[in-house]
Scaffold this motif. Structure first.
Motif, PDB file in Angstrom:
ATOM      1  N   ARG A   1     -31.404  -8.622 -25.015  1.00 36.36           N
ATOM      2  CA  ARG A   1     -30.112  -8.554 -25.704  1.00 36.36           C
ATOM      3  C   ARG A   1     -29.856  -9.840 -26.501  1.00 36.36           C
ATOM      4  O   ARG A   1     -29.291  -9.797 -27.601  1.00 36.36           O
ATOM      5  CB  ARG A   1     -28.998  -8.312 -24.685  1.00 36.36           C
ATOM      6  CG  ARG A   1     -29.134  -7.039 -23.853  1.00 36.36           C
ATOM      7  CD  ARG A   1     -28.887  -5.770 -24.663  1.00 36.36           C
ATOM      8  NE  ARG A   1     -29.999  -5.354 -25.506  1.00 36.36           N
ATOM      9  CZ  ARG A   1     -31.050  -4.658 -25.084  1.00 36.36           C
ATOM     10  NH1 ARG A   1     -31.158  -4.302 -23.825  1.00 36.36           N
ATOM     11  NH2 ARG A   1     -31.987  -4.310 -25.926  1.00 36.36           N
ATOM     12  N   ARG A   2     -30.265 -10.971 -25.945  1.00 38.53           N
ATOM     13  CA  ARG A   2     -30.070 -12.250 -26.658  1.00 38.53           C
ATOM     14  C   ARG A   2     -30.935 -12.298 -27.918  1.00 38.53           C
ATOM     15  O   ARG A   2     -30.476 -12.745 -28.987  1.00 38.53           O
ATOM     16  CB  ARG A   2     -30.410 -13.417 -25.737  1.00 38.53           C
ATOM     17  CG  ARG A   2     -30.285 -14.790 -26.409  1.00 38.53           C
ATOM     18  CD  ARG A   2     -30.255 -15.906 -25.393  1.00 38.53           C
ATOM     19  NE  ARG A   2     -31.484 -15.974 -24.623  1.00 38.53           N
ATOM     20  CZ  ARG A   2     -32.566 -16.669 -24.997  1.00 38.53           C
ATOM     21  NH1 ARG A   2     -32.555 -17.314 -26.144  1.00 38.53           N
ATOM     22  NH2 ARG A   2     -33.627 -16.705 -24.227  1.00 38.53           N
TER      23      ARG A   2
ATOM     24  N   GLU B   1     -32.943 -16.193 -16.338  1.00 38.69           N
ATOM     25  CA  GLU B   1     -32.564 -15.169 -17.316  1.00 38.69           C
ATOM     26  C   GLU B   1     -33.557 -14.006 -17.191  1.00 38.69           C
ATOM     27  O   GLU B   1     -34.765 -14.198 -17.336  1.00 38.69           O
ATOM     28  CB  GLU B   1     -32.584 -15.737 -18.735  1.00 38.69           C
ATOM     29  CG  GLU B   1     -32.083 -14.758 -19.780  1.00 38.69           C
ATOM     30  CD  GLU B   1     -32.126 -15.343 -21.177  1.00 38.69           C
ATOM     31  OE1 GLU B   1     -31.244 -15.036 -21.988  1.00 38.69           O
ATOM     32  OE2 GLU B   1     -33.066 -16.124 -21.457  1.00 38.69           O
TER      33      GLU B   1
ATOM     34  N   GLU C   1     -33.883  -8.028 -19.322  1.00 37.07           N
ATOM     35  CA  GLU C   1     -32.838  -7.313 -20.060  1.00 37.07           C
ATOM     36  C   GLU C   1     -31.911  -8.281 -20.771  1.00 37.07           C
ATOM     37  O   GLU C   1     -31.524  -8.057 -21.932  1.00 37.07           O
ATOM     38  CB  GLU C   1     -32.052  -6.418 -19.097  1.00 37.07           C
ATOM     39  CG  GLU C   1     -30.818  -5.751 -19.689  1.00 37.07           C
ATOM     40  CD  GLU C   1     -31.136  -4.748 -20.776  1.00 37.07           C
ATOM     41  OE1 GLU C   1     -30.196  -4.322 -21.464  1.00 37.07           O
ATOM     42  OE2 GLU C   1     -32.324  -4.396 -20.945  1.00 37.07           O
ATOM     43  N   MET C   2     -31.564  -9.375 -20.127  1.00 37.45           N
ATOM     44  CA  MET C   2     -30.701 -10.378 -20.756  1.00 37.45           C
ATOM     45  C   MET C   2     -31.401 -11.038 -21.941  1.00 37.45           C
ATOM     46  O   MET C   2     -30.775 -11.295 -22.981  1.00 37.45           O
ATOM     47  CB  MET C   2     -30.318 -11.439 -19.707  1.00 37.45           C
ATOM     48  CG  MET C   2     -29.542 -10.873 -18.519  1.00 37.45           C
ATOM     49  SD  MET C   2     -29.497 -11.994 -17.108  1.00 37.45           S
ATOM     50  CE  MET C   2     -28.587 -13.362 -17.808  1.00 37.45           C
ATOM     51  N   LYS C   3     -32.699 -11.304 -21.803  1.00 35.87           N
ATOM     52  CA  LYS C   3     -33.448 -11.900 -22.913  1.00 35.87           C
ATOM     53  C   LYS C   3     -33.496 -10.957 -24.104  1.00 35.87           C
ATOM     54  O   LYS C   3     -33.317 -11.375 -25.264  1.00 35.87           O
ATOM     55  CB  LYS C   3     -34.881 -12.238 -22.475  1.00 35.87           C
ATOM     56  CG  LYS C   3     -35.019 -13.549 -21.730  1.00 35.87           C
ATOM     57  CD  LYS C   3     -36.471 -13.933 -21.562  1.00 35.87           C
ATOM     58  CE  LYS C   3     -36.588 -15.220 -20.747  1.00 35.87           C
ATOM     59  NZ  LYS C   3     -36.048 -16.382 -21.473  1.00 35.87           N
TER      60      LYS C   3
END
Length: 783
Positions: free
Chosen positions: A376-377, A369, A372-374
């Motif tokens: 948003r999560r 992950e 950027e994905m973290k």
């Protein structure tokens, strides 16, 4: 008096433009030595620089560059985390002795043939996918010809016209203190290449010389070239920081700029706003920190704009310039080569690189992950952007946080503990979160124990620091230290004290509320070693004195070492508690619970700060809010040499430090007594050459504070010299914060039983309401 009056007078070094745009707090004089090579400082922290707030600095730069637009692109060299070099079996380890890990292939000796390290291809594909690039299924290596002392072979193996990845982008979030917002910057290409050698500068004072070390020759690199999408130094620095996070999350590099594992070459040009054609590009090297990137770009923008304004744009030539950390300016290094100067041609000793679809898919499936994905999560979890940026900045911290909430911990509480006490411990001990003894399961257990009422927040912090340093379990430490007191036993002790003192109880009910301390002392005398820890008693509904029982038990948790200075001993806890009860009831009647907020108070060992604390507890914080006590230390201030209050010194600490630590601890304990249902955090920071107001402003933004409270005392220098708008030194700390703070800032002065309040808004009517909204100056009674 002289110190006070001269405080508002600033000196300026006599320096040529455009250095005068960025004033320094300390002026240093350097002795020059005979040398054929320009020497540049490489350690930023060795230079005592004035760190101007981003808001003030941005205003200055905007004024200088008015009418012009900067075009910025970055070439980043990422040193790969492989066991051996790119084209041979020589190992590489940072700090190795010169000439210890080289071979004929590294040196390019006749007859030596390179063999490509397969890990280089794997890492290149990983980074290309993470940067959303299109991969080249067929790519090749090329020879880049140039002559320089650090290049043993006379050429560098690189990629020219067919890079392994191209046409991507990277997403990032700008921190709130720099304006906030989301950015997307294009990636032109990612290509593989080998590193050159290294030039070591030595000298004895009268001359200097260069020694070439081929230790780095052949070390694998990935060069990431951005599109010219950036417009400010802040954006460029944040782009480089995001790239560092990315390679660390992927595990392809450690990204340590101080070791040269991440090196950024910045290209800067300016053009009039509205012009489509780019200006003359200048490359800047020797950037060994993100702050250096930002400062170097801002200087170069100012230099080029000033030359344009003076009709001297012909002096802007395509060249390579060095960032001189000592002088805080760029200097000419050499004329920039063009592509034709490198005489590229295909590498004859290496085959093409051919990628298969299955190989690419297997690497795509193994990607972790990404940052950027973290982010948003974490946003979807309800965390603020400041929380999100902190947690997702370090992969180890992010993994620890994820593991903690996987064990059932409350998301916001877990974030608060990690960003507060755990982060402070790591900073003080200079440890990473993986180097502490704390494990996620025990942090989750600690949060559950506090939330469930098994232990208090104060005891929870004691357990936390024990686990951080020595390990252990929450249940084990609670049992070992006997931290739980039976509420039934506490009730019995309180009932006995009340029964044995009927005269004092009658006087208390008659209005002599100062007897509250007497009852607390009597309860403590029953069992001082047990009662000094806070249990969780429940007041009897039939007993009209039940509320006082709880308050006495809260008072009794203070141990024998607690001595409050005179300015804090007179703190009206009873008034605070009564006022809170009234306000909480009124708030509930008006529409139920209100959302929790963050209140930051500037905590100093002064009477003004005590008044600000009284105001904060009366009118700013309520149940479930967070109160941050921010202490800004200045160990070199002349005031720290003397203390007008006596405080028991901590063994091994200086008197001033012990006094400050004790005072802030006393304020924290006072808050926990007056408002046991709020979260009280203490943050201690140093000024480090910056203005105190700028430090406070930075940390209020960093913590996303809703309200900032500070005690105010009008200084004699301001009264005599007056104010100078726009100058930090022309205003006192409170006035500067009122003018520049993004949140509601309240400056508090105590006028007998009343507060004199100052803020940035005209409407002052709600300054004393249960919930502060927007508010210039009023006098209000607190009783």
């Amino acid at each position: 008096m002289a110190l006070t009056l001269f405080r508002g007078i600033q000196t300026r070094p006599f320096l040529p433009y455009p250095y005068g745009l960025f004033p320094r707090k300390h002026v240093l004089f350097y002795a020059t030595m005979k040398s054929t090579q320009t020497q540049t400082a490489t350690h930023e922290k060795e230079q005592p620089l004035l760190k101007v707030s981003s808001h003030t600095h941005s205003k200055r730069l905007d004024n200088v560059s008015k009418g012009y637009e900067a075009i910025i692109g970055i070439e980043t060299h990422v040193q790969l985390y492989t066991l051996t070099k790119a084209f041979c079996s020589c190992p590489y380890s940072y700090g190795s002795q010169p000439n210890t890990t080289i071979c004929p292939i590294c040196m390019g000796l006749p007859g030596a043939l390179p063999v490509l390290n397969s890990k280089v291809i794997e890492f290149a594909v990983k980074l290309g996918l993470a940067l959303n690039c299109k991969l080249s299924l067929n790519s090749k290596f090329d020879r880049k010809q140039y002559f320089y002392p650090d290049l043993p072979k006379g050429y560098q193996i690189s990629q020219f016209d067919i890079p392994i990845a191209s046409g991507g982008f990277i997403d990032l979030d700008i921190p709130v203190e720099f304006g906030g917002g989301h950015r997307r910057f294009g990636i032109t290409r990612v290509h593989m290449e080998e590193d050159a050698g290294k030039l070591l500068h030595t000298g004895n004072g009268s001359y200097s010389e260069e020694i070439t070390s081929p230790l780095l020759a052949g070390v694998p690199l990935l060069e990431v070239v951005s599109e010219p999408d950036m417009r400010t130094g802040i954006e460029a620095a944040e782009y480089a920081a995001e790239l560092q996070r990315l390679v660390r999350f992927l595990g392809v590099s450690n990204g340590n700029m101080q070791e040269g594992s991440l090196r950024c070459d910045v290209n800067v040009s300016v053009r009039p706003i509205g012009q489509l054609e780019f200006g003359t590009k200048v490359e800047i090297k020797n950037l060994n920190s993100f702050s250096a990137i930002s400062r170097a770009i801002d200087f170069e923008i100012s230099r080029q704009v000033l030359l344009h304004n003076e009709n001297q744009s012909i002096q802007i030539v395509q060249e390579t310039r060095l960032w001189d950390e000592g002088a805080q300016k760029t200097v000419t290094m050499r004329k920039k080569e063009g592509l034709s100067d490198y005489r590229y041609f295909p590498e004859p000793d290496l085959p093409e690189v051919i990628l298969g679809k299955e190989y690419i898919d297997s690497i795509r499936d193994s990607l972790p992950e990404l940052p950027e994905m973290k982010r948003r999560r974490y946003e979807k979890m309800g965390l603020s952007m400041q929380d999100v940026l902190f947690l997702a900045n370090d992969i180890n911290v992010a993994d620890f946080f994820d593991a903690t909430i996987d064990k059932g911990a409350d998301v916001k509480l877990a974030a608060n503990w990690i960003m507060g006490d755990i982060a402070a411990y790591m900073k003080n001990e200079k440890l990473s979160i993986n180097e502490t003894k704390l494990i996620p399961q025990e942090l989750a257990e600690l949060i559950a124990s506090i939330k469930g009422g098994t232990i208090s927040g104060k005891i929870g912090k004691e357990i936390l620091f024990e686990m951080l340093g020595k390990g252990g379990t929450v249940k084990g430490l609670i049992k070992e230290k006997d931290l739980i007191v039976d509420p039934v036993e506490i009730e019995k002790m309180v009932d006995k004290v009340i029964a044995e003192n009927p005269k004092q109880l009658e006087q208390y009910r008659g209005g002599r509320t100062k007897l509250q301390g007497y009852f607390a002392g009597q309860v403590q005398n029953f069992d001082n070693e047990t009662i000094k820890r806070q249990g969780k008693p429940s007041a009897s509904e039939q007993d009209p004195f039940g509320e006082i029982k709880c308050q006495e038990l809260r008072m009794s948790k203070l141990d024998d070492r607690y001595f409050a200075p005179a300015w804090l001993q007179a703190f009206p806890l009873r008034d605070v508690q009564q006022h809170l009860d009234d306000n909480n009831a009124a708030t509930t009647m008006e529409g139920g619970a209100t959302p929790a907020k963050k209140v930051m108070m500037v905590a100093d060992p002064t009477r003004e700060s005590a008044a600000a604390l009284q105001y904060a507890l009366f009118h700013a914080v309520f149940e479930h809010d967070t109160l941050i006590l921010l202490h800004v230390g200045n160990p070199y201030a002349w005031k720290n040499l003397f203390s007008f209050f006596k405080w028991p010194a901590t063994p091994g600490a200086s008197a001033s430090v012990s006094y400050n630590e004790g005072s802030i601890s006393a304020m924290k304990r006072t808050c926990e007594i007056a408002q046991p249902k709020i979260c009280v955090l203490v943050e201690r920071v140093e000024m480090d050459g910056k203005e105190k107001a700028a430090v406070i402003l930075h940390h209020s933004t960093l913590h996303s504070a809703d309200i900032l409270v500070i005690g105010q005392k009008r200084s004699l220098s301001n009264a005599i010299l007056g104010q100078r708008n726009g100058s930090l030194r022309g205003l006192d700390t409170a006035e500067y914060l009122i003018e520049n703070s993004k949140c509601t800032c309240v400056a508090v002065q105590k006028k007998g039983p009343k507060f004199r309040l100052s803020s940035q808004y005209e409407n002052q009517q709600k300054l004393l309401a249960p919930r502060i909204t927007k508010h210039n100056t009023i006098l209000a009674s607190v009783t």
